[in-house]
Design a protein around this motif. Structure first.
Motif, PDB file in Angstrom:
ATOM      1  N   ASP A   1       8.372  13.032   6.440  1.00  0.00           N
ATOM      2  CA  ASP A   1       9.211  13.773   7.370  1.00  0.00           C
ATOM      3  C   ASP A   1      10.541  14.210   6.770  1.00  0.00           C
ATOM      4  O   ASP A   1      11.473  14.491   7.480  1.00  0.00           O
ATOM      5  CB  ASP A   1       9.440  12.968   8.648  1.00  0.00           C
ATOM      6  CG  ASP A   1      10.151  11.655   8.384  1.00  0.00           C
ATOM      7  OD1 ASP A   1      10.285  11.264   7.205  1.00  0.00           O
ATOM      8  OD2 ASP A   1      10.575  11.013   9.355  1.00  0.00           O
ATOM      9  N   THR A   2      10.633  14.275   5.447  1.00  0.00           N
ATOM     10  CA  THR A   2      11.857  14.736   4.823  1.00  0.00           C
ATOM     11  C   THR A   2      12.001  16.234   5.060  1.00  0.00           C
ATOM     12  O   THR A   2      11.103  17.000   4.767  1.00  0.00           O
ATOM     13  CB  THR A   2      11.852  14.459   3.306  1.00  0.00           C
ATOM     14  OG1 THR A   2      11.737  13.063   3.115  1.00  0.00           O
ATOM     15  CG2 THR A   2      13.107  14.967   2.651  1.00  0.00           C
ATOM     16  N   ALA A   3      13.115  16.612   5.588  1.00  0.00           N
ATOM     17  CA  ALA A   3      13.334  18.029   5.898  1.00  0.00           C
ATOM     18  C   ALA A   3      13.736  18.776   4.634  1.00  0.00           C
ATOM     19  O   ALA A   3      14.499  18.263   3.825  1.00  0.00           O
ATOM     20  CB  ALA A   3      14.422  18.166   6.944  1.00  0.00           C
TER      21      ALA A   3
ATOM     22  N   LYS B   1      12.110   4.756   3.965  1.00  0.00           N
ATOM     23  CA  LYS B   1      11.867   5.694   2.867  1.00  0.00           C
ATOM     24  C   LYS B   1      12.893   6.811   2.863  1.00  0.00           C
ATOM     25  O   LYS B   1      13.352   7.235   1.808  1.00  0.00           O
ATOM     26  CB  LYS B   1      10.466   6.296   2.985  1.00  0.00           C
ATOM     27  CG  LYS B   1       9.363   5.391   2.520  1.00  0.00           C
ATOM     28  CD  LYS B   1       8.037   6.113   2.613  1.00  0.00           C
ATOM     29  CE  LYS B   1       6.917   5.295   2.039  1.00  0.00           C
ATOM     30  NZ  LYS B   1       5.642   6.033   2.063  1.00  0.00           N
ATOM     31  N   ARG B   2      13.257   7.277   4.040  1.00  0.00           N
ATOM     32  CA  ARG B   2      14.225   8.374   4.152  1.00  0.00           C
ATOM     33  C   ARG B   2      15.623   7.923   3.741  1.00  0.00           C
ATOM     34  O   ARG B   2      16.333   8.630   3.045  1.00  0.00           O
ATOM     35  CB  ARG B   2      14.231   8.919   5.575  1.00  0.00           C
ATOM     36  CG  ARG B   2      15.111  10.124   5.769  1.00  0.00           C
ATOM     37  CD  ARG B   2      14.984  10.772   7.143  1.00  0.00           C
ATOM     38  NE  ARG B   2      15.136   9.846   8.240  1.00  0.00           N
ATOM     39  CZ  ARG B   2      14.149   9.477   9.069  1.00  0.00           C
ATOM     40  NH1 ARG B   2      12.932   9.947   8.926  1.00  0.00           N
ATOM     41  NH2 ARG B   2      14.371   8.640  10.058  1.00  0.00           N
ATOM     42  N   HIS B   3      16.032   6.716   4.160  1.00  0.00           N
ATOM     43  CA  HIS B   3      17.390   6.262   3.904  1.00  0.00           C
ATOM     44  C   HIS B   3      17.534   5.447   2.620  1.00  0.00           C
ATOM     45  O   HIS B   3      18.642   5.302   2.114  1.00  0.00           O
ATOM     46  CB  HIS B   3      17.903   5.444   5.093  1.00  0.00           C
ATOM     47  CG  HIS B   3      18.168   6.275   6.296  1.00  0.00           C
ATOM     48  ND1 HIS B   3      17.172   6.745   7.118  1.00  0.00           N
ATOM     49  CD2 HIS B   3      19.321   6.758   6.806  1.00  0.00           C
ATOM     50  CE1 HIS B   3      17.694   7.460   8.084  1.00  0.00           C
ATOM     51  NE2 HIS B   3      18.994   7.489   7.917  1.00  0.00           N
ATOM     52  N   ASN B   4      16.437   4.867   2.119  1.00  0.00           N
ATOM     53  CA  ASN B   4      16.478   4.046   0.904  1.00  0.00           C
ATOM     54  C   ASN B   4      15.306   4.410  -0.007  1.00  0.00           C
ATOM     55  O   ASN B   4      14.416   3.592  -0.233  1.00  0.00           O
ATOM     56  CB  ASN B   4      16.402   2.554   1.257  1.00  0.00           C
ATOM     57  CG  ASN B   4      17.492   2.112   2.182  1.00  0.00           C
ATOM     58  OD1 ASN B   4      18.645   2.390   1.951  1.00  0.00           O
ATOM     59  ND2 ASN B   4      17.126   1.417   3.238  1.00  0.00           N
ATOM     60  N   PRO B   5      15.274   5.620  -0.540  1.00  0.00           N
ATOM     61  CA  PRO B   5      14.125   6.040  -1.342  1.00  0.00           C
ATOM     62  C   PRO B   5      13.897   5.183  -2.581  1.00  0.00           C
ATOM     63  O   PRO B   5      12.780   5.119  -3.085  1.00  0.00           O
ATOM     64  CB  PRO B   5      14.429   7.486  -1.699  1.00  0.00           C
ATOM     65  CG  PRO B   5      15.876   7.663  -1.453  1.00  0.00           C
ATOM     66  CD  PRO B   5      16.297   6.645  -0.442  1.00  0.00           C
ATOM     67  N   SER B   6      14.918   4.495  -3.070  1.00  0.00           N
ATOM     68  CA  SER B   6      14.742   3.666  -4.262  1.00  0.00           C
ATOM     69  C   SER B   6      13.818   2.472  -4.001  1.00  0.00           C
ATOM     70  O   SER B   6      13.285   1.890  -4.937  1.00  0.00           O
ATOM     71  CB  SER B   6      16.100   3.162  -4.763  1.00  0.00           C
ATOM     72  OG  SER B   6      16.698   2.331  -3.788  1.00  0.00           O
TER      73      SER B   6
ATOM     74  N   SER C   1       0.819  -1.209   0.000  1.00  0.00           N
ATOM     75  CA  SER C   1       0.000   0.000   0.000  1.00  0.00           C
ATOM     76  C   SER C   1       0.858   1.266   0.000  1.00  0.00           C
ATOM     77  O   SER C   1       0.407   2.316  -0.447  1.00  0.00           O
ATOM     78  CB  SER C   1      -0.960   0.005   1.196  1.00  0.00           C
ATOM     79  OG  SER C   1      -0.281   0.313   2.388  1.00  0.00           O
ATOM     80  N   GLN C   2       2.100   1.162   0.482  1.00  0.00           N
ATOM     81  CA  GLN C   2       3.006   2.315   0.519  1.00  0.00           C
ATOM     82  C   GLN C   2       3.838   2.426  -0.762  1.00  0.00           C
ATOM     83  O   GLN C   2       4.654   3.326  -0.895  1.00  0.00           O
ATOM     84  CB  GLN C   2       3.943   2.207   1.720  1.00  0.00           C
ATOM     85  CG  GLN C   2       3.216   2.193   3.033  1.00  0.00           C
ATOM     86  CD  GLN C   2       3.381   3.479   3.788  1.00  0.00           C
ATOM     87  OE1 GLN C   2       4.158   4.335   3.423  1.00  0.00           O
ATOM     88  NE2 GLN C   2       2.632   3.617   4.859  1.00  0.00           N
ATOM     89  N   GLY C   3       3.674   1.463  -1.697  1.00  0.00           N
ATOM     90  CA  GLY C   3       4.352   1.535  -2.989  1.00  0.00           C
ATOM     91  C   GLY C   3       5.748   0.955  -3.030  1.00  0.00           C
ATOM     92  O   GLY C   3       6.555   1.357  -3.871  1.00  0.00           O
ATOM     93  N   ALA C   4       6.053  -0.008  -2.165  1.00  0.00           N
ATOM     94  CA  ALA C   4       7.382  -0.627  -2.175  1.00  0.00           C
ATOM     95  C   ALA C   4       7.604  -1.376  -3.488  1.00  0.00           C
ATOM     96  O   ALA C   4       6.688  -2.021  -4.000  1.00  0.00           O
ATOM     97  CB  ALA C   4       7.523  -1.592  -1.007  1.00  0.00           C
ATOM     98  N   THR C   5       8.820  -1.300  -4.038  1.00  0.00           N
ATOM     99  CA  THR C   5       9.125  -1.961  -5.308  1.00  0.00           C
ATOM    100  C   THR C   5       9.067  -3.476  -5.177  1.00  0.00           C
ATOM    101  O   THR C   5       8.581  -4.154  -6.055  1.00  0.00           O
ATOM    102  CB  THR C   5      10.527  -1.564  -5.819  1.00  0.00           C
ATOM    103  OG1 THR C   5      11.470  -1.834  -4.795  1.00  0.00           O
ATOM    104  CG2 THR C   5      10.570  -0.123  -6.219  1.00  0.00           C
ATOM    105  N   ASP C   6       9.585  -4.019  -4.095  1.00  0.00           N
ATOM    106  CA  ASP C   6       9.599  -5.465  -3.852  1.00  0.00           C
ATOM    107  C   ASP C   6       9.214  -5.700  -2.389  1.00  0.00           C
ATOM    108  O   ASP C   6      10.087  -5.844  -1.524  1.00  0.00           O
ATOM    109  CB  ASP C   6      10.994  -6.018  -4.150  1.00  0.00           C
ATOM    110  CG  ASP C   6      11.067  -7.530  -4.023  1.00  0.00           C
ATOM    111  OD1 ASP C   6      10.028  -8.175  -3.764  1.00  0.00           O
ATOM    112  OD2 ASP C   6      12.175  -8.062  -4.186  1.00  0.00           O
ATOM    113  N   PRO C   7       7.912  -5.748  -2.100  1.00  0.00           N
ATOM    114  CA  PRO C   7       7.460  -5.833  -0.705  1.00  0.00           C
ATOM    115  C   PRO C   7       8.022  -7.024   0.076  1.00  0.00           C
ATOM    116  O   PRO C   7       8.301  -6.903   1.266  1.00  0.00           O
ATOM    117  CB  PRO C   7       5.936  -5.941  -0.821  1.00  0.00           C
ATOM    118  CG  PRO C   7       5.615  -5.386  -2.152  1.00  0.00           C
ATOM    119  CD  PRO C   7       6.794  -5.672  -3.028  1.00  0.00           C
TER     120      PRO C   7
END
Length: 132
Positions: A85-87, A71-76, A23-29
């Protein structure tokens, strides 16, 4: 993986995590689930808690906290999505001398996101890496 001796509970947890990652759009859940599960623990009181990369308990909602951190550390792993929460680039640095200096914000950041804290401290000319 979640530290549970009950295989049925572990299987259910895995399926729920994969569904949330989809649901969050992960490439390979399925692969991302292994990263998420390795950072979740069940306490003696039965609470699910998340661990940061340093092994300390992260405050907040466990699963969402780990996914946000990934998501913050591995956006790919989550193409097309931007962590909430990205600043922005113009964000204040609590380690910098001057009006932005904030000891409380430094401690909170060190506890919740030690890698970012080390980066911002280095940007301000400080070395706060832990002695290991």
């Amino acid at each position: 993986m979640l530290n549970t001796a009950n295989p049925a509970l572990a299987s259910l947890a895995k399926r729920l995590i994969i569904a949330e990652l989809r649901s969050q759009g992960a490439t390979d859940p399925e692969t991302v689930e292994a990263l998420v599960s390795s950072r979740l623990r069940i306490t003696a009181e039965g609470e699910v808690v998340a661990l940061n990369r340093g092994g300390s308990v992260m405050p907040g909602e466990a699963l969402q906290g780990v996914i946000a951190d990934l998501k913050r550390h591995n956006p790919s792993l989550f193409p097309g999505s931007k962590p909430a929460d990205t600043a922005p680039a113009s964000a204040k640095n609590p380690f910098a001398a001057g009006a932005d200096h904030n000891l409380t914000a430094q401690m909170v950041m060190w506890r919740t996101d030690p890698e970012r804290a080390e980066y911002l401290a280095a940007e301000a000319g400080l070395n706060i890496k832990p002695i290991r």
